[in-house]
Design a protein around this motif. Structure first.
Motif, PDB file in Angstrom:
ATOM      1  N   LYS B  82       0.387  -1.342  -0.031  1.00 27.67           N
ATOM      2  CA  LYS B  82       0.151  -0.165  -0.106  1.00 27.67           C
ATOM      3  C   LYS B  82       0.159   1.228   0.287  1.00 27.67           C
ATOM      4  CE  LYS B  82      -3.369  -2.421   2.929  1.00 27.67           C
ATOM      5  NZ  LYS B  82      -4.431  -2.464   4.326  1.00 27.67           N
ATOM      6  N   TYR B  99      -0.701   8.322   2.820  1.00 29.62           N
ATOM      7  CA  TYR B  99      -1.005   7.843   3.452  1.00 29.62           C
ATOM      8  C   TYR B  99      -0.356   7.139   5.320  1.00 29.62           C
ATOM      9  CZ  TYR B  99       3.810   7.710   1.283  1.00 29.62           C
ATOM     10  OH  TYR B  99       5.154   7.450   1.142  1.00 29.62           O
ATOM     11  N   ARG B 195      -0.265  -6.549  -6.910  1.00 31.40           N
ATOM     12  CA  ARG B 195      -1.072  -4.972  -6.624  1.00 31.40           C
ATOM     13  C   ARG B 195      -2.238  -5.049  -7.112  1.00 31.40           C
ATOM     14  NH1 ARG B 195       3.324  -0.239  -8.726  1.00 31.40           N
ATOM     15  NH2 ARG B 195       4.723  -1.810  -9.037  1.00 31.40           N
ATOM     16  N   HIS B 202      -8.786  -4.515  -1.595  1.00 25.77           N
ATOM     17  CA  HIS B 202      -8.312  -3.506  -0.212  1.00 25.77           C
ATOM     18  C   HIS B 202     -10.261  -2.830  -1.034  1.00 25.77           C
ATOM     19  CE1 HIS B 202      -6.025  -0.016   1.498  1.00 25.77           C
ATOM     20  NE2 HIS B 202      -7.435  -0.394   2.242  1.00 25.77           N
ATOM     21  N   PRO B 213      -9.666   3.686  -1.715  1.00 23.44           N
ATOM     22  CA  PRO B 213      -9.511   1.952  -2.320  1.00 23.44           C
ATOM     23  C   PRO B 213     -10.560   2.926  -3.860  1.00 23.44           C
ATOM     24  CG  PRO B 213      -9.680   1.770   0.313  1.00 23.44           C
ATOM     25  CD  PRO B 213     -10.397   3.665   0.273  1.00 23.44           C
ATOM     26  N   ASP B 216      -8.031   4.914  -5.370  1.00 24.41           N
ATOM     27  CA  ASP B 216      -6.888   3.584  -6.367  1.00 24.41           C
ATOM     28  C   ASP B 216      -7.351   3.139  -7.267  1.00 24.41           C
ATOM     29  OD1 ASP B 216      -5.405   3.734  -3.262  1.00 24.41           O
ATOM     30  OD2 ASP B 216      -5.334   5.298  -4.231  1.00 24.41           O
TER      31      ASP B 216
END
Lengths: 92, 358
Positions: B82, B99, B195, B202, B213, B216
């Motif tokens: 992450k 993050y 990934r 996630h 998430p 992302d």
């Protein structure tokens, strides 16, 4: 005291992160943050490998709208500041 | 900060570049009306938020580097998950992507050793003393309080929503990892396909409740090729996480109402469905209790109502006396119970008449 013939390279110590136009750096040993604007960021990129100040100025003069004398003066000032902050390694 | 030539510290906030020679040169530059486009003269400027996010992330990177170095010295393998791996991969358009902690996966047989290393570095396990049933199912949270603030390392022993044994999951992910430079050191990170799996998982874990998430995953879907995503699905298969992977992807395309008619939803079990819909704790407890035989339900309810003192301190703070922590726990659950019943009924309606066979 740096001269156009000095060979310099950036320190490998700081962590870096891009923040839009700016490069933000953290020196973990000193616990200090630094910020480089767009041109400073480009200089930092070019210093990944050792090069003379003269070579550095030549590369910057090709990329930016700046005359040689101003470029040399501003770059030397900038490099002196990096060296004072222990962010620059001077080889010769 | 100087206009390209000088770089004082952010803390000092002094700006150089105002020497007489520079002023003369600036005057000679004759910028076009309204704006100077010469970056040697004027930078476009950086938003305060972007700068703060970068500084915050760097502080976490420093901790990550320290921990990974210590793990390496102790012979503990680790994979960085992450955080920075996502930011550097998907946010190259200069959108700030903050993050909040460090996520590291370690092999199950080295988990205890990794915990010792973190303890030696001054981290405290926030889950120490809690019952096994109360623990986070995929990671322990370690916190170190420093002058600059609290830094958290989520030490993962498994990946959320994977069904294979942790040792097998580690072997799969280790095969999809490579070493990359990070904060002055080298860390092991997952390749693109792996990934992508974590992006989808996630989202499935957090459902619609968390925007980060979802963003992302949206970026990952846009950036990576079909072949990478096909490879990602194969990795998800190896991890026993195909259903969760498919459900995570479905969340990008579906609303909660249309999601329940999707094939991905049909294949999901109750736990996964509850994750996706992000049900409040009372609703989850009611649904979980409903799945138990009658004779086990009172014990289950009491166990949840009277959590371990360590768990309560983790949730509510460490300073209050234990009786007040329990009283607060009872009050909060009672206050959430009506909404929990409503949500549980809604969940059952969305899921159909019963629950799928596991």
């Amino acid at each position: 005291m740096l001269t156009p013939y000095s060979v310099v390279t950036r320190s490998s110590r700081p962590f870096t992160a891009q923040a839009q136009d700016e490069l933000v750096m953290l020196d973990p040993d000193q616990g200090r943050y630094y910020g480089l604007d767009a041109v400073g960021n480009r200089i930092w990129e070019l210093l990944e490998e050792p090069r003379s100040v003269a070579d550095l100025c030549a590369a910057l003069s090709r990329e930016f709208a700046v005359d040689a004398a101003s470029c040399r003066r501003d770059v030397l000032t900038f490099l002196e500041q990096l060296a004072a902050s222990q962010l620059l390694d001077v080889e010769a | 900060m100087g206009r390209g030539a000088c770089a004082p510290t952010c803390q000092s906030a002094t700006r150089a570049g105002t020497s007489r020679s520079r002023t003369r040169w600036l005057q000679q530059a004759k910028p076009p009306a309204g704006r100077c486009d010469n970056p040697w003269v004027q930078s476009a400027g950086t938003s305060f938020r972007a700068r703060i996010v970068a500084m915050h992330n760097l502080a976490i990177d420093a901790v990550t580097s320290e921990v990974v170095q210590a793990f390496d010295a102790a012979g503990v393998k680790s994979l960085l998950l992450k955080g920075p791996t996502i930011a550097r991969w998907l946010y190259t358009d200069n959108t700030p992507r903050p993050y909040g902690d460090t996520d590291l996966l370690v092999p199950p047989h080295q988990f205890a050793r990794a915990a010792e290393v973190l303890d030696a570095l001054g981290f405290a396990n926030e889950w120490a003393g809690v019952r096994e049933s109360e623990r986070n199912r995929h990671a322990d949270m370690y916190v170190r309080h420093q002058r600059q603030g609290a830094f958290t390392v989520d030490l993962h022993h498994r990946i959320e929503l994977t069904k294979v044994p942790p040792a097998q999951a580690w072997a799969v992910l280790e095969a999809h990892a490579s070493t990359t430079p990070f904060a002055g050191n080298a860390v092991a990170c997952l390749d693109r396909a792996a990934r992508c799996v974590l992006l989808a998982l996630h989202v499935a874990h957090h459902g619609y409740a968390e925007a980060k998430p979802l963003e992302d995953l949206r970026r990952g879907r846009s950036l990576e090729t079909r072949s990478t995503w096909a490879e990602a699905r194969a990795v998800a298969d190896q991890l026993g996480a195909t259903v969760a992977f498919d459900l995570g992807l479905a969340l990008l395309e579906e609303t909660p109402e249309s999601l329940v008619n999707s094939a991905a939803w049909s294949a999901a079990d109750t736990d996964l469905r509850m994750s996706v819909l992000n049900l409040p704790p009372p609703a989850q407890l009611l649904l979980m209790m409903n799945e138990l035989p009658l004779y086990r339900r009172p014990g289950f309810a009491l166990g949840r109502l009277f959590a371990s003192p360590a768990r309560l301190r983790t949730k509510q703070g460490r300073q209050a006396p234990i009786p007040s922590l329990y009283w607060r726990q009872v009050r909060e659950l009672a206050a959430m119970l009506p909404a929990g019943v409503t949500e549980a009924r809604r969940f059952r309606r969305l899921s159909g008449q019963g629950y799928p066979d596991r």
